[in-house]
Design an enzyme around this catalytic site. Sequence first.
Site, short mmCIF file in Angstrom:
data_model
loop_
_atom_site.label_atom_id
_atom_site.label_comp_id
_atom_site.label_asym_id
_atom_site.label_seq_id
_atom_site.Cartn_x
_atom_site.Cartn_y
_atom_site.Cartn_z
N HIS A 37 0.84 -1.20 0.00
CA HIS A 37 0.00 0.00 0.00
C HIS A 37 0.88 1.27 0.00
O HIS A 37 0.60 2.22 -0.71
CB HIS A 37 -0.89 0.04 1.25
N GLN A 61 -18.22 -6.47 -1.33
CA GLN A 61 -17.35 -7.25 -2.21
C GLN A 61 -16.94 -8.58 -1.59
O GLN A 61 -16.14 -9.30 -2.17
CB GLN A 61 -16.12 -6.44 -2.61
N ASP A 154 -3.55 -7.02 -7.82
CA ASP A 154 -4.94 -7.41 -8.08
C ASP A 154 -5.23 -7.05 -9.53
O ASP A 154 -5.95 -6.09 -9.83
CB ASP A 154 -5.86 -6.69 -7.10
P1 AMP Z 1 -6.45 -3.86 -0.42
O1 AMP Z 1 -6.26 -3.10 0.85
O2 AMP Z 1 -6.07 -5.28 -0.36
O3 AMP Z 1 -7.83 -3.63 -1.01
O4 AMP Z 1 -5.46 -3.20 -1.45
C1 AMP Z 1 -5.47 -1.82 -1.71
C2 AMP Z 1 -4.61 -1.55 -2.92
O5 AMP Z 1 -3.27 -2.00 -2.64
C3 AMP Z 1 -5.08 -2.32 -4.16
O6 AMP Z 1 -4.95 -1.47 -5.29
C4 AMP Z 1 -4.12 -3.48 -4.23
O7 AMP Z 1 -3.94 -3.97 -5.52
C5 AMP Z 1 -2.85 -2.84 -3.69
N1 AMP Z 1 -1.91 -3.85 -3.20
C6 AMP Z 1 -2.19 -4.88 -2.37
N2 AMP Z 1 -1.09 -5.65 -2.18
C7 AMP Z 1 -0.10 -5.07 -2.92
C8 AMP Z 1 1.28 -5.38 -3.15
N3 AMP Z 1 1.86 -6.45 -2.59
N4 AMP Z 1 1.99 -4.58 -3.98
C9 AMP Z 1 1.41 -3.49 -4.56
N5 AMP Z 1 0.12 -3.15 -4.38
C10 AMP Z 1 -0.62 -3.92 -3.57
#
Ligand code: AMP
Length: 301
Positions: A37, A61, A154
Amino acid sequence: MIVISDVDEMRARSLGLRHSSGDLALVPTMGALHDGHMSLVRIARQLAPTVVVSVFVNPSQFGPREDYGRYPRNLAADIERLEEAGGVDIVFAPGVENMYPGGVDDHVVRVVPGSLTDHLCGPFRPGHFEGVATVVTKLFNACMPTVAVFGRKDAQQFVIVRRLSRELNFGIDIVGGPTIREPDGLALSSRNAYLNGEERRQATVLHEAIEAARERVSGGELESEAVVDSMIARVSKSPLAELQYAEIVDSGTLQPVRRLKPGGEVIAAVAASFGETRLIDNVFVRVPGLDPLGQEAKGSR
Ligand code: AMP
């Protein structure tokens, strides 16, 4: 840095900031912030003078048997981490009652990403991407960004949001950040915390699988079946991994490709469960060779 939970207040602030400072970058998250993040926050800072990070665990979701209830939540720690990192102007952290007044079930209008959910995670998570597309639309309307940063980790979500912004005329630039990994290759994910020691050790097969796919494609393999077989072989090295899918899809349509087009771009993606924990990984790969316009393809992302 200020924290806002109310949708109308958020929109008023954003409109004011856009008027005074120009571009505004949004980084949507579900919190439990990790280095993945934070890498998106750093990208956002390069893109706009104002940065908003949203923290919202979106109930719509999650499927009925998914981990909405136990998803890690620690807003205070997230705020502290963003404050320490600096460069974030607003944390938008609405409650479910701010985003879904009257309850989630009262919310009848949904954004449907159509054929983009036919493959990859779509069939395994019915309704998930509708929930994502709907909440991203709501976040866009609350935060009014000019640019939004999503992780390529993702991949399906990233491609859907890119199409959503274009097709619903949001005019918001959608920027994809690279996947941040542990030293052994495992992609950072808030869900990694669910893994026990042995599951965590074996979860690296996902990264090995997509790396194998990248090598095959970059080495000139054009038959996707051979590439998929190499991914399946890697995942089967882990006795604990229960493979959900290994697919090669076009990076624009998210439809499977049987024979790769030189110069085209594909996504090699895998999903597997380790015990109760479902993990995904992917890589965007340029197929070597000349595209129909005679341009040489360049590397993978
Ligand atoms: P989430 O909190 O899981 O919904 O993720 C929030 C954002 O962070 C989304 O755009 C994810 O694709 C991105 N994200 C999650 N894990 C990673 C990672 N390991 N590297 C880069 N971006 C990430």
